[in-house]
Structures are given as C-alpha cells and as structure tokens.
Motif scaffolding. Structure first.
Motif, mmCIF file in Angstrom:
data_model
loop_
_atom_site.group_PDB
_atom_site.id
_atom_site.type_symbol
_atom_site.label_atom_id
_atom_site.label_comp_id
_atom_site.label_asym_id
_atom_site.label_seq_id
_atom_site.Cartn_x
_atom_site.Cartn_y
_atom_site.Cartn_z
ATOM 1 N N ARG A 238 0.696 -1.289 0.018
ATOM 2 C CA ARG A 238 0.110 0.040 0.062
ATOM 3 C C ARG A 238 0.979 1.289 -0.008
ATOM 4 N NH1 ARG A 238 -4.943 0.282 4.034
ATOM 5 N NH2 ARG A 238 -5.985 -0.945 2.419
ATOM 6 N N ILE A 239 2.003 1.300 0.582
ATOM 7 C CA ILE A 239 2.904 2.276 0.834
ATOM 8 C C ILE A 239 3.613 2.489 -0.538
ATOM 9 C CG2 ILE A 239 5.122 3.152 1.635
ATOM 10 C CD1 ILE A 239 4.206 1.540 4.631
ATOM 11 N N ALA A 240 4.023 1.562 -1.154
ATOM 12 C CA ALA A 240 4.677 1.476 -2.516
ATOM 13 C C ALA A 240 3.434 2.193 -3.513
ATOM 14 C CB ALA A 240 5.169 0.456 -2.936
ATOM 15 N N ARG A 241 2.419 1.715 -3.458
ATOM 16 C CA ARG A 241 1.448 2.110 -4.347
ATOM 17 C C ARG A 241 1.075 3.752 -4.024
ATOM 18 N NH1 ARG A 241 -4.313 4.011 -3.609
ATOM 19 N NH2 ARG A 241 -5.301 3.926 -5.885
ATOM 20 N N ASN A 242 0.954 3.985 -2.973
ATOM 21 C CA ASN A 242 0.811 5.506 -2.745
ATOM 22 C C ASN A 242 1.818 6.261 -3.069
ATOM 23 O OD1 ASN A 242 -1.660 4.915 -1.553
ATOM 24 N ND2 ASN A 242 -1.045 5.237 0.636
ATOM 25 N N GLU A 243 3.186 5.884 -2.950
ATOM 26 C CA GLU A 243 4.375 6.795 -3.406
ATOM 27 C C GLU A 243 4.169 6.859 -4.897
ATOM 28 O OE1 GLU A 243 7.336 7.694 -1.445
ATOM 29 O OE2 GLU A 243 5.493 7.866 -0.240
ATOM 30 N N VAL A 244 4.199 5.778 -5.716
ATOM 31 C CA VAL A 244 3.926 5.793 -7.072
ATOM 32 C C VAL A 244 2.853 6.726 -7.453
ATOM 33 C CG1 VAL A 244 3.202 4.533 -9.037
ATOM 34 C CG2 VAL A 244 4.678 3.294 -7.396
ATOM 35 N N LEU A 245 1.913 6.889 -6.918
ATOM 36 C CA LEU A 245 0.793 7.901 -7.305
ATOM 37 C C LEU A 245 1.289 9.291 -6.940
ATOM 38 C CD1 LEU A 245 -2.697 6.279 -6.186
ATOM 39 C CD2 LEU A 245 -1.442 6.165 -8.378
ATOM 40 N N ALA A 246 2.013 9.382 -5.749
ATOM 41 C CA ALA A 246 2.491 10.786 -5.528
ATOM 42 C C ALA A 246 3.426 11.370 -6.380
ATOM 43 C CB ALA A 246 3.259 10.546 -4.117
ATOM 44 N N TYR A 247 4.473 10.251 -7.057
ATOM 45 C CA TYR A 247 5.512 10.541 -8.068
ATOM 46 C C TYR A 247 5.205 10.515 -9.425
ATOM 47 C CZ TYR A 247 8.431 11.043 -3.897
ATOM 48 O OH TYR A 247 9.061 11.391 -2.506
ATOM 49 N N LYS A 248 4.259 9.823 -9.860
ATOM 50 C CA LYS A 248 4.235 9.602 -11.301
ATOM 51 C C LYS A 248 3.717 10.710 -12.027
ATOM 52 C CE LYS A 248 -0.345 7.086 -11.946
ATOM 53 N NZ LYS A 248 -0.885 6.201 -12.306
ATOM 54 N N GLN A 249 3.212 11.644 -11.615
ATOM 55 C CA GLN A 249 2.777 12.878 -12.327
ATOM 56 C C GLN A 249 3.675 13.868 -12.151
ATOM 57 O OE1 GLN A 249 0.491 13.342 -14.540
ATOM 58 N NE2 GLN A 249 -0.113 11.060 -14.251
ATOM 59 N N ARG A 250 5.111 13.621 -11.597
ATOM 60 C CA ARG A 250 5.959 14.804 -11.351
ATOM 61 C C ARG A 250 6.408 15.108 -12.815
ATOM 62 N NH1 ARG A 250 8.414 15.257 -6.117
ATOM 63 N NH2 ARG A 250 6.655 15.038 -4.850
ATOM 64 N N ASP A 251 6.831 16.497 -12.997
ATOM 65 C CA ASP A 251 7.547 16.767 -14.410
ATOM 66 C C ASP A 251 8.374 15.834 -14.724
ATOM 67 O OD1 ASP A 251 5.618 18.626 -14.467
ATOM 68 O OD2 ASP A 251 6.570 20.542 -14.118
ATOM 69 N N TYR A 252 9.465 15.678 -13.731
ATOM 70 C CA TYR A 252 10.639 14.834 -14.278
ATOM 71 C C TYR A 252 10.269 13.398 -14.922
ATOM 72 C CZ TYR A 252 10.892 12.855 -9.251
ATOM 73 O OH TYR A 252 10.458 12.694 -8.098
ATOM 74 N N VAL A 253 9.100 12.863 -14.313
ATOM 75 C CA VAL A 253 8.430 11.624 -15.067
ATOM 76 C C VAL A 253 7.974 11.975 -16.261
ATOM 77 C CG1 VAL A 253 6.938 9.776 -14.614
ATOM 78 C CG2 VAL A 253 8.282 10.698 -12.739
ATOM 79 N N LEU A 254 7.092 13.137 -16.381
ATOM 80 C CA LEU A 254 6.546 13.603 -17.773
ATOM 81 C C LEU A 254 7.683 13.808 -18.633
ATOM 82 C CD1 LEU A 254 3.619 15.819 -16.734
ATOM 83 C CD2 LEU A 254 3.819 13.431 -17.415
ATOM 84 N N THR B 111 13.694 3.641 -12.296
ATOM 85 C CA THR B 111 14.733 4.782 -11.954
ATOM 86 C C THR B 111 13.978 5.630 -11.308
ATOM 87 O OG1 THR B 111 14.099 5.608 -14.056
ATOM 88 C CG2 THR B 111 16.206 4.114 -14.069
ATOM 89 N N HIS B 112 13.197 6.379 -11.940
ATOM 90 C CA HIS B 112 12.794 7.638 -11.021
ATOM 91 C C HIS B 112 11.756 7.414 -10.001
ATOM 92 C CE1 HIS B 112 13.858 10.652 -14.039
ATOM 93 N NE2 HIS B 112 13.766 9.944 -15.031
ATOM 94 N N LEU B 113 10.867 6.354 -9.984
ATOM 95 C CA LEU B 113 10.068 5.854 -9.014
ATOM 96 C C LEU B 113 10.713 5.409 -7.787
ATOM 97 C CD1 LEU B 113 7.099 5.052 -11.017
ATOM 98 C CD2 LEU B 113 7.480 7.059 -9.816
ATOM 99 N N LEU B 114 11.605 4.126 -8.158
ATOM 100 C CA LEU B 114 12.266 3.350 -7.157
ATOM 101 C C LEU B 114 13.119 4.269 -6.431
ATOM 102 C CD1 LEU B 114 11.787 0.540 -6.119
ATOM 103 C CD2 LEU B 114 13.793 0.101 -7.856
ATOM 104 N N ARG B 115 13.821 5.061 -6.921
ATOM 105 C CA ARG B 115 14.727 6.232 -6.209
ATOM 106 C C ARG B 115 13.824 7.080 -5.350
ATOM 107 N NH1 ARG B 115 19.929 8.016 -9.987
ATOM 108 N NH2 ARG B 115 19.948 6.167 -11.327
ATOM 109 N N SER B 116 13.019 7.575 -5.930
ATOM 110 C CA SER B 116 12.143 8.599 -5.141
ATOM 111 C C SER B 116 11.485 7.748 -3.876
ATOM 112 C CB SER B 116 11.072 9.248 -6.019
ATOM 113 O OG SER B 116 11.697 9.872 -7.153
ATOM 114 N N MET B 117 10.978 6.676 -3.963
ATOM 115 C CA MET B 117 10.586 6.157 -2.788
ATOM 116 C C MET B 117 11.504 5.260 -1.802
ATOM 117 S SD MET B 117 8.392 3.509 -5.246
ATOM 118 C CE MET B 117 7.548 2.434 -4.270
#
Lengths: 293, 330
Positions: free
Chosen positions: A173-189, A204-210
């Motif tokens: 659940r924590i991993a899923r919430n983190e993905v939702l928090a980061y996946k719309q970031r500009d660096y992901v876009l 890369t981006h998501l794993l490192r961020s979380m």
C-alpha cells in the motif's frame, strides 16, 4: 554564475549516504538513527560473533548445573537442563534477528512489486488490486501464521517465507501511494516525453524517489517480525526446541520463573525489547530526517 | 497560414473525463481543455502563447510533444501527422522536439546527478555510446553557461536559474528543431528571467530553433516572440504579430488581458492596471456548462445577443496579418 554550494567528488548511486565521510556526518546529525544502529549492531555482534568467543555449546546438558543464577562462571545463569543460558541467548538471536530481516526482504520485494504494479495500472485494475489488498489486510497476521504453521514443517526457511508472505500488504500500500505521488511529477513526464516506458520509470525515477520511505517501513517491519516470531515461538509454533530462539526461551522461561529462575525470562524478554527498540529508533530517525524535523 | 508550416496544429480538441467514476461506473462528465485549436509555427519562428491560468496553454504544449493525446485533430510536424503514429514509429520524431517545464525543481529528479539528467534523453532514445553521451552533455552544459564539472553534481546544489539552464541543456542534448517552453521563466526572479530569456534568444539564433513559448508574461513574450496567440478557455481568440497585438489588441479578452498589466500613468508615481469601463470584464463566474455561443460572452462587456447564440469562428482580419474570433472586435 554562482559556484555550487558544495562539491562532492563523485556520485554514490542509490545510496549517497554510504560514502564513508558522509555516513559519519549523517549519523552525527541523526543521533536517534545512530543509537538505533549501534544497538542493532550490538545485538547482531552478540548473536553471530558472541558464539565465536565463548566456545560453549548451547545444547550441552549438565545435570550438575541446573538453575544456576547469573554468576561469574555462568554470566547469564543456566536453564532447567543445566545448559549455558549465555550460549542459548547468543545462538537464539540468530533465528530471531535473521528470520525477521530475511522475512522483511521478501515482504519488501513482494510489496514493491504488487504496490508499484497497482499504482502504474489503469485505474480500474488499480481499484481491483487495492480492494484485494484490503481483503488480505483484513486477515489477522497471527491467526494466519498459526494456520500456516500447522500446515508446514517449521524451520528457519519456512518461517522466513511465512513471515514474508504475511507482511507484504502494508508495504504494497505504501509503494502504491508513493507511485501515485511521484508518477505525475514533471521529471517523470519529461522522461515519458523522451519515450520512456513504464518499466524504465518504475526502475529509475519512481524507485529512487520512494527508496527512503520504503527503507523506513522496512525497519518497522523488521521490528514487527521480531515480535511476531517471538510470539509464535512463545506459543511453540516458531523455531522448534532444542534449537534456541529468544521467543522460545521466553516461552520456556515463563513456566520456570515461578520457581524463582527470573533470569530465564528477563534476558530473552530484554533482548526482544532491545531488538524492537533498535529497529524503531532507526526507522523513526530516518523518518524525522525525511520530514525535516 | 502557410501550407508548408514546420508545425501545424489542426483543430486540436482535448477533453478530460471528470471525476473518478466507480469500479463499474465510468465518469461521464468531461472537461473541455482545448476546443478546435489551430496554429502554425514556421521553421525558426517563435510563437508566443498567452492566456490566463486554466486556459489550456500547458495542455497544448503537452499535445505538441505527444505527452497528452488529443481527443481530436492532428499535430502535423514537418509534414507528418504525429497523432497517427504508434510509440515505435513516433520514436524518430522524439529527439526532434523537446520540452522545457516551468519549475526546474520539479522537472529535474533531485536523486539524479546532472550527468544522468542531461544524458537521460540520449539513453532513452539510444543515441551514441555512454562516452559520447557524457561528452555531448558536457558540451550542452557549457553551451548554456554551466561548467562541465556540474555533470557529477546534483540539481539541488544549484539555484533556480542554474537549474533552468540544466533543463534547457537536457532539452537541447538531442539537437531538437522545436522546443516547447512551458513558462520557463515564471518561477525565477526578475534578473534571472532576463538572463534565461537572453539565453533562449541566443540559442534560437545560433541553432535555428523553433519555439512554442507558453507564458502569461506579456513582457517576456514580446521579447522572444514575433507572433502571439491568445488562448481563452481552450480556444484561440486572437493571433497577431506581437507588436500589433500589444499596440492594438482587437479581441475584448486580449484588451482586458493587456489592461490588467500594471503600467505607468502620467501624474502617478506607481504603475497600476488601467481598466476602463469599456474593457472591464464582469466578475460573473464562468458557467459550468457551456452554451452554444462565444466562450467569452459571459464575461465580455460588449456581448450582444448573437454572442450567446453562435460562437465566432477564428477568421483572418486586416488581410492575413491577424486572426480573430469575435463578432464585434475593437
């Protein structure tokens, strides 16, 4: 053009804090983490290095030495079969700490896989996966463990797998919430715009961020599993005698303390408390740092 | 509108589904972010795109670089309709168009080194060997005014203006022909804005880049863009050469937008917005559902009965110099 504020000599990939100099200064600025880590390392040294120092078998029964209280010749006393309680405490730490840590590794891997897949899935699939997770989370861990413990032969490997399998949903659940928090970031876009696929973004981006928040929750999971395993062993469903484990020693001692053998419950109880304390201090220390406290 | 435009947007529609919807019930309501937007950019040209928050400026930029798929319309880039291509066939076009985001604090992953950030497009598009990628990244950093040694650092060690230079270096590393600049100076202080604008102009001149420059800063747009399009609630209301647009705005919304800028008035020591009765917008909130008429009609001080009934088309005015969507322009 201003010069950058500081100049690190090289890069340290996923774990910049592991650079020796930085690691020391990071610990100085986070006393709680340092204390927790110190306590944890002490317990690990006690369990794995201790046996190398004392040359005493934890299984050697000595009928002449029953129920000796702690003294210079028997630092933690002896148990109901005259075995050295110090040796049993040291060998008992190995399954207690090792199973909890390896179980956590399994829980983190499963949790990350499930949680990240869910967060990156289309909305309908994400909903299905999360409702499924709610159903799994609704099952009480200890009851589930007792159920599985009745089905399989109990040894270190099966306990690692069991504990791993019952403790991944929270991390998912924590991993899923983190993905939702980061996946719309500009660096992901930005990466998507260069043609990045979902797999690349996750790795890369998501794993490192979380990573930091996952690390915090992993330490809490270790603490949790130390307690769960102790509870199981106490009930006789954990590490099987004559192999020692802190929970098993505590369970055995609880029957003997009433006749005055206080050391048989004090030391295993203390070890379990210290192990949980160490992991919680580490986790809380990292968390405080993340939240800038 | 020239036929051989480098980038041609044709009748772009973007609708977003509103609300989550349940597991079995799909959200039915939609929000129209862009409605029938047609624009062109010539090779080497900078087209400014201005409008208030929520007008769809950023969405249009994302449609251009294929981050947001349009619900309708075509994006024709150098003669090819990009919206018709799948991910694999789009790949050769990716390096040719890049985007610079508004906030470099957000668009640069703080956990990456600058080297990893600037080489990321090359790695993803599989251009060159690792060594060549590093060399190209170093060249680009120097081109935007940063030392090559910055490759080993992290973006958090740099100021906002420097980070925007890093973002520009990343956008340039694939040697693109078109840059979408999504409010690249909005998050910077004034002196840094000027430096970044100078850098962008210099890069455009030396590399022959085309820009779609999205901003709400009329000053910045007049510095960089020769032609400006005004967007209101997802519709282009006026397109004109920058100078003409600022001197003689003709759409009531453009007039209101320019009047809202503080300016110096004779006899007063401080600049202030000069909003006259003739140009004031009403404070009436935009309606939830859109009628058939002009999108600006509910706020327009000059609206007439016709404005409520039929939406004005974007048609040439003053010969070919200007495009205007209004029944009764200034």
């Amino acid at each position: 053009m201003n010069e950058p504020r500081s100049t690190p000599e090289r890069r340290w990939g996923l774990f910049p804090a592991l650079h020796a100099g930085r690691f020391a200064s990071a610990l100085r600025s986070a006393p709680l983490t340092a204390a927790g880590l110190g306590l944890f390392l002490f317990l690990v040294a006690f369990s794995w290095l201790g046996p190398l120092l004392i040359h005493t078998s934890p299984y050697a029964i000595r009928p002449a030495l029953l129920f000796r209280p702690p003294s210079w010749s028997h630092p933690l006393g002896t148990d109901d079969l005259g075995r050295s309680f110090l040796a049993r405490m040291m060998y008992g730490g190995q399954p207690s700490l090792g199973v909890a840590m390896l179980g956590t590794v399994i829980a983190v891997v499963l949790g990350l896989l499930y949680g990240m897949s869910s967060g990156l899935s289309p909305s309908w699939l994400d909903k299905v996966l999360m409702r499924t997770l709610d159903a799994i989370l609704a099952l009480p861990t200890l009851v589930l463990m007792i159920f599985f413990a009745a089905l399989v032969r109990l040894d270190a490997l099966s306990l690692i797998l069991l504990l791993g399998f019952v403790s991944w949903p929270g991390l998912a659940r924590i991993a899923r919430n983190e993905v939702l928090a980061y996946k719309q970031r500009d660096y992901v876009l930005a990466a998507r715009q260069f043609g990045a696929g979902t797999g690349y973004l996750a790795r890369t981006h998501l794993l490192r961020s979380m990573l930091p928040i996952v690390l915090v929750n992993a330490t809490f999971t270790v603490a949790d599993l130390v307690l769960t395993l102790a509870g199981l062993s106490f009930l006789g469903l954990g590490i099987q005698p004559p192999n020692p484990s802190w929970g098993g020693l505590l369970g055995n001692g609880s029957n003997l303390a009433i006749i005055g053998a206080w050391w048989l419950i004090l030391f295993p109880g203390l070890a379990i408390v210290l192990a949980i304390l160490a992991m919680n201090m580490m986790g809380q220390g990292i968390l405080n740092r993340l939240e800038g406290r | 509108m020239s036929e051989a435009a480098f980038l041609r947007l044709e009748e772009i529609d973007v609708r977003f589904r509103l609300g989550e919807g349940g597991l079995l019930r799909r959200g039915r309501e939609t929000f129209t972010a862009l409605a029938g937007v047609s624009l062109t950019i010539d090779r080497g040209e900078c087209l400014g795109l201005i409008g208030e928050s929520g007008s769809g400026k950023s969405t249009l930029g994302r449609v251009v670089v294929q981050l947001v798929p349009p619900s309708g319309g075509r994006v024709v880039f150098d003669g090819t309709d990009l919206t018709a291509l799948d991910a694999r066939r789009l790949r050769p076009y990716r390096p040719r168009m890049q985007m610079v985001f508004q906030d470099p604090g957000e668009s640069l992953n703080p956990r990456f080194t600058i080297g990893d950030i600037v080489t990321e497009p090359l790695r993803l598009l599989r251009i060159g060997t690792r060594k060549e990628q590093r060399a190209r990244a170093a060249r680009m950093l120097e081109r935007v005014g940063l030392p090559a040694a910055a490759l080993a650092h992290r973006p958090t060690q740099y100021s906002g203006g420097q980070r925007q230079r890093i973002a520009i270096a990343r956008a340039l590393v694939t040697e693109p022909e078109l840059l979408v600049l999504d409010e690249p100076t909005s998050g910077l202080d004034v002196s840094m804005q000027a430096r970044i604008l100078n850098l962008l102009r210099d890069l455009q001149d030396s590399l022959g880049l085309s820009y779609l420059f999205i901003t709400h800063d009329v000053g910045a747009v007049s510095y960089l863009a020769r032609r400006v399009a005004v967007l209101y609630r997802g519709r282009v209301v006026e397109v004109a050469p920058t100078r003409d647009l600022i001197r003689t705005p003709r759409h009531p919304y453009t007039v209101a937008l320019l009047d809202a800028l503080p300016r110096f008035v004779r006899g007063e020591s401080l600049p202030r917005p000069v909003i006259t009765e003739a140009t004031a917008t009403t404070d009436e909130p935009p309606p939830e559902t859109e009628g058939p008429g002009c999108a600006y009609a509910p706020r327009c001080p000059h609206r007439q009965e016709r404005c409520r009934v039929t939406a004005p088309e974007l048609v040439p005015a003053e010969g070919d110099k200007r495009l205007l969507a209004c029944h009764h322009p200034f």
